[in-house]
Design a protein around this motif. Sequence first.
Motif, PDB file in Angstrom:
ATOM      1  N   MET A  23       8.666  44.858  23.909  1.00 28.75           N
ATOM      2  CA  MET A  23       9.381  44.153  22.855  1.00 28.75           C
ATOM      3  C   MET A  23      10.128  42.947  23.410  1.00 28.75           C
ATOM      4  SD  MET A  23      12.116  45.808  20.190  1.00 28.75           S
ATOM      5  CE  MET A  23      12.771  44.878  18.817  1.00 28.75           C
ATOM      6  N   GLU A  31      18.359  43.764  17.368  1.00 28.94           N
ATOM      7  CA  GLU A  31      18.187  45.086  16.772  1.00 28.94           C
ATOM      8  C   GLU A  31      19.159  46.101  17.384  1.00 28.94           C
ATOM      9  OE1 GLU A  31      16.416  45.673  14.191  1.00 28.94           O
ATOM     10  OE2 GLU A  31      15.299  43.795  14.085  1.00 28.94           O
ATOM     11  N   ARG A 274       6.510  46.810  20.450  1.00 24.41           N
ATOM     12  CA  ARG A 274       7.673  46.636  19.580  1.00 24.41           C
ATOM     13  C   ARG A 274       7.927  47.853  18.701  1.00 24.41           C
ATOM     14  NH1 ARG A 274       8.335  45.008  14.307  1.00 24.41           N
ATOM     15  NH2 ARG A 274      10.251  43.809  13.838  1.00 24.41           N
ATOM     16  N   ASP A 275       6.906  48.376  18.056  1.00 30.74           N
ATOM     17  CA  ASP A 275       7.106  49.486  17.127  1.00 30.74           C
ATOM     18  C   ASP A 275       7.630  50.722  17.841  1.00 30.74           C
ATOM     19  OD1 ASP A 275       6.267  47.879  15.073  1.00 30.74           O
ATOM     20  OD2 ASP A 275       4.277  48.782  14.859  1.00 30.74           O
ATOM     21  N   ASP A 276       7.155  50.968  19.060  1.00 26.40           N
ATOM     22  CA  ASP A 276       7.632  52.128  19.821  1.00 26.40           C
ATOM     23  C   ASP A 276       9.106  51.967  20.189  1.00 26.40           C
ATOM     24  OD1 ASP A 276       5.071  53.088  19.655  1.00 26.40           O
ATOM     25  OD2 ASP A 276       4.594  52.838  21.784  1.00 26.40           O
ATOM     26  N   LEU A 278      11.381  50.039  18.623  1.00 24.42           N
ATOM     27  CA  LEU A 278      12.195  50.127  17.410  1.00 24.42           C
ATOM     28  C   LEU A 278      12.349  51.572  16.948  1.00 24.42           C
ATOM     29  CD1 LEU A 278      10.946  47.074  15.303  1.00 24.42           C
ATOM     30  CD2 LEU A 278      13.180  47.360  16.397  1.00 24.42           C
ATOM     31  N   ARG A 279      11.287  52.348  17.062  1.00 23.11           N
ATOM     32  CA  ARG A 279      11.362  53.756  16.679  1.00 23.11           C
ATOM     33  C   ARG A 279      12.365  54.494  17.562  1.00 23.11           C
ATOM     34  NH1 ARG A 279       6.509  54.893  17.660  1.00 23.11           N
ATOM     35  NH2 ARG A 279       5.740  54.081  15.672  1.00 23.11           N
ATOM     36  N   ASP A 282      15.918  53.635  16.560  1.00 24.01           N
ATOM     37  CA  ASP A 282      16.307  54.363  15.348  1.00 24.01           C
ATOM     38  C   ASP A 282      16.637  55.826  15.661  1.00 24.01           C
ATOM     39  OD1 ASP A 282      16.073  52.181  13.663  1.00 24.01           O
ATOM     40  OD2 ASP A 282      13.978  52.595  13.168  1.00 24.01           O
TER      41      ASP A 282
END
Length: 294
Positions: A23, A31, A274-276, A278-279, A282
């Motif tokens: 990311m 974020e 990126r998705d990993d 961001l997960r 969270d």
Amino acid sequence: MNRIEYVAGMDIGVMIFPTDQTMDPVELARESEARGFESLWFPEHSHIPTSRETPWGGNEGAPPLPSFYWRTHDPFVALGACAAVTTKLKLGTGICLVAQRDPIHTAKEVASLDRISGGRMLFGVGYGWNKEEMNHHGTAYGDRRDILRENVLAMKELWTQEEAAFDGEHVRFSSSWSWPKPTQPGGPPVILGGNAGPRTAAHIAEFCDGWMPIGGRHPLERWDLIVDACHAVGRDPESIERGLFGARPDEAKLNELASAGISRAVLGLPQGPRDDVLRALDELAPLVEAMREA
């Protein structure tokens, strides 16, 4: 150095090796701040020699070194970009390999980042473990601790004195001007990573504001050494901030550490897309509020 008053709760930060394959660090900073994390930490390796003579971490039998070690961005460039898109997030080197660096240039980078960020820099430093990487920089592995000490002391002179000079065994410069000065009085907090033996404890007592060993090495196991080292130089050991780098994201464990005076836990993020990342942010975010109210 002022006494640190410990209060209930714990600050939660995150760390990642920022590379061209994970990311973007600027988006990560945005974020992270949006989710309330206290700090963002970037490690450093200038390069990794392909000879690979030193095992990962200097530990025999360690797995192969992951490629993100030689793909990481320069921490000061990356953190400077992060400073421009955040307002509260603290920005840490985790860690800066000070013994491999020119102290005059590094003092300028640290001061510039602290100034640009409005006093949000945390200067995490460490001795380093990769012998061949140090060798390329002209740093003798056996001298790395003494070099780090002198480099940090020299940088403090450049941060605090209008006309700074230093005359050590490894660092020498005559009366000099160096600006900007850091926003934080005396410079950003110097936080030493790694396990504490007698020599490291003495360095922490002499010139550091904090200690942040790596997770899995319980920071209280060696705290008595730091207490003794502080007493030997007439320093209050409670002026040393205690943290844990690579802490387990477990609320019960974090509460146990907070009750023992650990004021910051830095949690690792995955070296993925990126998705990993961001997960993971969270999933970790609930710990921020939980530990703030602990």
